[in-house]
Scaffold this active site. Structure first.
Site, PDB file in Angstrom:
ATOM      1  N   SER A 135       0.739  -1.196  -0.148  1.00  0.00           N
ATOM      2  CA  SER A 135       0.016   0.033  -0.196  1.00  0.00           C
ATOM      3  C   SER A 135       0.871   1.223   0.025  1.00  0.00           C
ATOM      4  O   SER A 135       1.931   1.395  -0.693  1.00  0.00           O
ATOM      5  CB  SER A 135      -0.842  -0.157   1.105  1.00  0.00           C
ATOM      6  OG  SER A 135      -2.050   1.110   1.178  1.00  0.00           O
ATOM      7  N   ASP A 142     -10.373  -4.301  -5.595  1.00  0.00           N
ATOM      8  CA  ASP A 142      -9.527  -3.593  -4.363  1.00  0.00           C
ATOM      9  C   ASP A 142     -10.330  -2.116  -4.285  1.00  0.00           C
ATOM     10  O   ASP A 142     -10.210  -1.587  -5.088  1.00  0.00           O
ATOM     11  CB  ASP A 142      -8.228  -3.450  -4.743  1.00  0.00           C
ATOM     12  CG  ASP A 142      -7.332  -2.603  -3.592  1.00  0.00           C
ATOM     13  OD1 ASP A 142      -7.965  -2.262  -2.632  1.00  0.00           O
ATOM     14  OD2 ASP A 142      -6.241  -2.918  -3.559  1.00  0.00           O
ATOM     15  N   HIS A 190      -7.746  -5.286  -0.183  1.00  0.00           N
ATOM     16  CA  HIS A 190      -6.287  -4.726  -0.275  1.00  0.00           C
ATOM     17  C   HIS A 190      -5.214  -5.264   0.226  1.00  0.00           C
ATOM     18  O   HIS A 190      -4.012  -4.724   0.537  1.00  0.00           O
ATOM     19  CB  HIS A 190      -6.465  -2.990   0.141  1.00  0.00           C
ATOM     20  CG  HIS A 190      -5.538  -2.295   0.106  1.00  0.00           C
ATOM     21  ND1 HIS A 190      -5.344  -1.884  -1.140  1.00  0.00           N
ATOM     22  CD2 HIS A 190      -4.777  -1.496   0.861  1.00  0.00           C
ATOM     23  CE1 HIS A 190      -4.156  -0.670  -1.147  1.00  0.00           C
ATOM     24  NE2 HIS A 190      -4.074  -0.566   0.031  1.00  0.00           N
TER      25      HIS A 190
END
Length: 268
Positions: free
Chosen positions: A95, A217, A245
């Site tokens: 991320s 996602d 995610h």
């Protein structure tokens, strides 16, 4: 202060193998890699750490000014690499950590020789010709909700971020991780994350790069993966048969397999 203690550094795997550094994202810690790390450790030397303010890091080292910018997190990465005297390491960032890795690689190219971006997003807010997945109003409301009631926000948002409603234990794990983070630190990290725009930094990436995205996602839609792939010359884009995610939790075998294949292809 010892960087080992400050960032709760842990090293596993084969000492003679290529070094793979695993970096967690917002509201998480190195425990998020526990299902991927054993597979990677069979052939590689694996480095895990917690950013200052997360997990079992030394919270006394946290400074709002430093961690109000992604450069503060990139500095953690560089200092971990310096502490271990890493050379040509593979940096795996989940991320927002994917962008911290881009900044760290630019700062210390001799330390980091390649990048793996797991569900990256250089900018969360939609812009002309760019889809980040959120409007400015979306992000303002998200941050306002987070800042007014962090624990309530965590309970509501973690399952959405995780996806996989048929596997509620995954959403509960992410909820627990969010709730274990100091709310004041989380508020700063959230603003740093969701208001960041690292699109210009991507153009400077010239090292081998793997981009991992999921089929669905809510945080980083596939348009984002396609954008990152288009901007980084020679990058490889792999779409995992996964939802949410956090594929290192929801699809650890596929995630580890993709990372291992990329690392193996780098040679020595």
């Amino acid at each position: 202060m010892s960087i080992h203690r400050r960032n709760n550094i842990r090293v596993t795997g084969r000492p003679s193998g290529r070094t793979v550094v695993l970096a967690h994202g917002f509201g998480c810690d190195q425990n998020m890699w526990r299902l991927v790390e054993p597979a990677l450790a069979r052939e590689n030397r694996v480095v895990l750490f917690d950013y200052v303010g997360a997990g079992r890091s030394d919270l006394s080292a946290w400074q709002e000014e430093r961690y109000s910018s992604l450069h503060g997190y990139a500095r953690d990465v560089v200092e971990v690499c310096e502490e271990l005297d890493l050379r040509d390491a593979v940096f795996v960032g989940h991320s927002v950590s994917a962008m911290a890795g881009v900044l760290a690689q630019a700062e210390a190219p001799e330390r980091i020789g390649s990048l793996v971006m797991v569900c990256p997003s250089p900018c969360y807010i939609d812009d002309e010709g760019y889809r980040g997945g959120f409007t400015e109003q979306d992000i303002d409301e998200l941050l306002e909700s987070l800042e007014s009631n962090y624990l309530g926000w965590s309970v509501a948002m973690a399952p959405v971020i995780m996806g996989n409603p048929d596997r509620p234990e995954l959403g509960q794990e992410l909820t627990n991780s969010f709730c274990a983070t100091d709310p004041d630190i989380a508020r700063v990290f959230a603003r740093t994350t969701f208001l960041s725009d690292s699109r210009k930094d991507l153009a400077g990436v010239s090292v081998p790069t793997l981009i991992l995205e999921c089929e669905h996602d809510a945080i980083a839609p596939r348009e984002v993966g396609a954008y990152v792939h288009s901007v980084i010359p020679g990058s490889e884009l792999v779409t995992l048969a996964a939802t949410g995610h956090c594929p290192q939790l929801s699809a650890p075998e596929a995630t580890a397999s993709a990372i291992s294949a990329f690392v193996s292809g780098l040679g020595r």
